[in-house]
Design an enzyme around this catalytic site. Structure first.
Site, PDB file in Angstrom:
ATOM      1  CG  ASP A  29      22.624  55.189  41.155  1.00 55.72           C
ATOM      2  OD1 ASP A  29      22.814  54.870  39.961  1.00 55.72           O
ATOM      3  OD2 ASP A  29      22.381  54.349  42.038  1.00 55.72           O
TER       4      ASP A  29
ATOM      5  CD1 TRP B 150      16.195  50.933  40.214  1.00 57.91           C
ATOM      6  CD2 TRP B 150      16.544  52.067  38.311  1.00 57.91           C
ATOM      7  NE1 TRP B 150      16.447  50.028  39.213  1.00 57.91           N
ATOM      8  CE2 TRP B 150      16.669  50.686  38.038  1.00 57.91           C
ATOM      9  CE3 TRP B 150      16.722  52.977  37.267  1.00 57.91           C
ATOM     10  CZ2 TRP B 150      16.962  50.197  36.761  1.00 57.91           C
ATOM     11  CZ3 TRP B 150      17.015  52.485  35.995  1.00 57.91           C
ATOM     12  CH2 TRP B 150      17.129  51.107  35.759  1.00 57.91           C
TER      13      TRP B 150
ATOM     14  CG  HIS C 132      22.211  54.436  35.824  1.00 54.98           C
ATOM     15  ND1 HIS C 132      22.592  53.232  35.288  1.00 54.98           N
ATOM     16  CD2 HIS C 132      22.661  54.436  37.104  1.00 54.98           C
ATOM     17  CE1 HIS C 132      23.232  52.519  36.201  1.00 54.98           C
ATOM     18  NE2 HIS C 132      23.292  53.227  37.314  1.00 54.98           N
TER      19      HIS C 132
ATOM     20  CD  GLU D 210      22.537  49.077  43.520  1.00 56.41           C
ATOM     21  OE1 GLU D 210      22.916  48.678  42.412  1.00 56.41           O
ATOM     22  OE2 GLU D 210      21.728  50.008  43.670  1.00 56.41           O
TER      23      GLU D 210
ATOM     24  CG  HIS E 292      27.205  55.360  39.948  1.00 56.36           C
ATOM     25  ND1 HIS E 292      27.848  54.147  39.981  1.00 56.36           N
ATOM     26  CD2 HIS E 292      25.910  55.074  39.624  1.00 56.36           C
ATOM     27  CE1 HIS E 292      27.001  53.178  39.697  1.00 56.36           C
ATOM     28  NE2 HIS E 292      25.809  53.723  39.472  1.00 56.36           N
TER      29      HIS E 292
ATOM     30  CG  HIS F 193      26.104  49.087  39.150  1.00 58.50           C
ATOM     31  ND1 HIS F 193      26.652  49.705  38.062  1.00 58.50           N
ATOM     32  CD2 HIS F 193      25.000  49.814  39.487  1.00 58.50           C
ATOM     33  CE1 HIS F 193      25.909  50.772  37.746  1.00 58.50           C
ATOM     34  NE2 HIS F 193      24.902  50.850  38.597  1.00 58.50           N
TER      35      HIS F 193
ATOM     36  CD  GLN G 119      20.145  47.393  35.131  1.00 61.61           C
ATOM     37  OE1 GLN G 119      20.179  48.618  35.025  1.00 61.61           O
ATOM     38  NE2 GLN G 119      20.231  46.787  36.322  1.00 61.61           N
TER      39      GLN G 119
HETATM   40 ZN   LIG Z   1      23.958  52.731  39.236  1.00 70.17          ZN
END
Ligand SMILES: [Zn+2]
Length: 430
Positions: free
Chosen positions: A313, A319, A63, A217, A61, A214, A156
């Site tokens: 991630d 993030w 991005h 979350e 996982h 996802h 997203q």
């Molecule tokens: Zn993610």
């Protein structure tokens, strides 16, 4: 005749640790033999000297469209998931394809140096230009000789909530994106979230694709999208082809409800991906004290027979300001948050960044058996527990039998009267 023999290896399951090591013979990019005292000539040899030799790390996982963009256009001050999503929305219009490609390639260099040779990356398709999709499809081709990049079409902003997102998702799949993604907890209502799961699973079933969403979350104990995901998987016969990422709400759910939910997930053979580095900092943000840990119920899910992986991630993006592509760091955090400090728990954490994600990605030829790809990592450690404890140096990284990265063993030179000259942080073994 072998192209290369890796001598005196210790394997992750302990083979070779007590009897002088196991030899791995490599021919034509594949593992041709795994046995003690392997006879035969070789073009080259590497002496592992009893060190751990593992198949490569796999990140289930990630991005890659946002990686290494930290600080653009500004820093996430609150450190929250929602400010991160807002910040990504500010950055998106400024992105160029070249910049995404350049950052992604730089990250793949880091990954190879860390022995991370397979990554499943989500790519945000909520952009009418599909800039990131084009960029990462290009990156996927360019890195293919040394890294498997699998892409997930990730809406997203919500496949139902964002205008045109469904069409963009389908376009991304037509362009060659491998996996169907989703974000049901970001849709406007619980009902819309459930409808999005249904829609996306149907698209995957029609096209014969894998699913990785996802899912839940949040810290909301009443979020129920994983239940829907298990149901749709069951209904459409997608067993073993669907993965729920994050599932952080499970941390906060009622225990009685979870006692029903986990068997439903097991029945659907759902894959599970926790992202410990990110979950521990993004979740529980609305709590005062005590603050919840934002990771799903990893040991319980493993005990129920589900395949659980740990993902990275994010690395240096809206993030998360840290990270360097090191899946041992991910495993280290994961076992801490999951309180998996027994020997079996630590070994399970190693599996969660190697064999388990390989299974979720349906990687071909992954492993240490004869016939598997000769993709291997020699670690400065005697076993998986030591590898995680020291975040061991990756001395050699092999892809299809070719050395693609190497480094010197890590040791400190001491200047202490009466003490050894060097220290390498390892317990000496018999
Ligand atoms: Zn993610």
């Amino acid at each position: 005749m072998f192209d290369l023999i890796l001598r005196r290896a210790t394997l992750p399951d302990g083979r070779g640790s007590t009897d002088g090591g196991i030899d791995i013979g490599i021919r034509d990019g594949r593992i041709a033999a795994v046995e003690a005292n392997l006879a035969g000539e070789a073009g080259a040899e590497i002496d592992a000297t009893g060190r751990l030799v593992s198949p490569p790390f796999v990140d289930a996982h990630f991005h890659m469209d946002s990686t290494l963009s930290y600080g653009l256009p500004r820093v996430n001050q609150s450190g929250t998931l929602l400010e991160g999503i807002a910040l990504w929305g500010e950055l998106k219009p400024q992105l160029t394809q070249d910049a995404i490609v350049e950052r992604a390639l730089a990250y793949c260099d880091w990954a190879v140096g860390r022995g991370l040779l397979a990554i499943r990356s989500h790519v945000d398709i909520c952009d009418p230009r599909l800039l990131a999709t084009e960029a990462l499809l290009d990156v996927k081709k360019r890195v293919a000789p040394y890294l498997d990049l699998q892409l997930v079409a990730f809406p997203q902003d919500g496949v139902l909530r964002a205008p045109g997102a469904k069409e963009l998702l389908v376009r991304a799949l037509d362009m060659g994106v491998d996996v169907v993604g989703g974000i049901p907890h970001f849709e406007r209502t619980m009902a819309d979230g459930a409808a999005s799961v249904r829609l996306l699973c149907e698209i995957a079933a029609e096209r014969g694709l894998l699913v990785d969403m996802h899912c839940d979350e949040s810290d909301d104990p009443l979020s129920r999208h994983v239940e829907t995901l298990a149901y749709e998987t069951q209904r459409l016969g997608l067993h073993g082809r669907v993965t729920g990422s994050h599932l952080t709400s499970m941390h906060s759910m009622d225990n009685y409800y979870v006692s029903k939910l986990i068997p439903l997930m097991a029945e659907a053979r759902l894959g599970v991906i926790a992202n410990p580095l990110i979950n521990i900092v993004l979740q529980g943000r609305h709590d005062t004290y005590p603050k919840r840990r934002g990771m799903t119920r990893v040991p319980e899910l493993m005990a129920a027979g589900l395949t659980v992986a740990f993902g990275h991630d994010c690395v240096m993006d809206p993030w998360y300001p840290l990270g360097s592509g090191d899946m041992l760091e991910v495993a280290h955090m994961g076992l801490h948050v999951g309180q998996m400090t027994g020997q079996d728990g630590i070994k399970a954490a190693f599996d969660a960044v190697t064999v388990n994600p390989a299974k979720l990605l349906h990687l071909d030829g992954y492993g240490l058996e004869p016939g598997c790809n000769a993709d291997l990592v020699v670690l400065q450690a005697g076993n998986p527990v030591e590898a995680i404890r020291t975040r061991a140096a990756r001395l050699f990284v092999l892809r299809r039998g070719r050395i693609v990265s190497r480094c010197e063993p890590v040791q400190a030179r001491l200047d202490l009267p009466g003490r050894p000259e060097t220290v390498d942080f390892l317990l000496k073994r018999g």
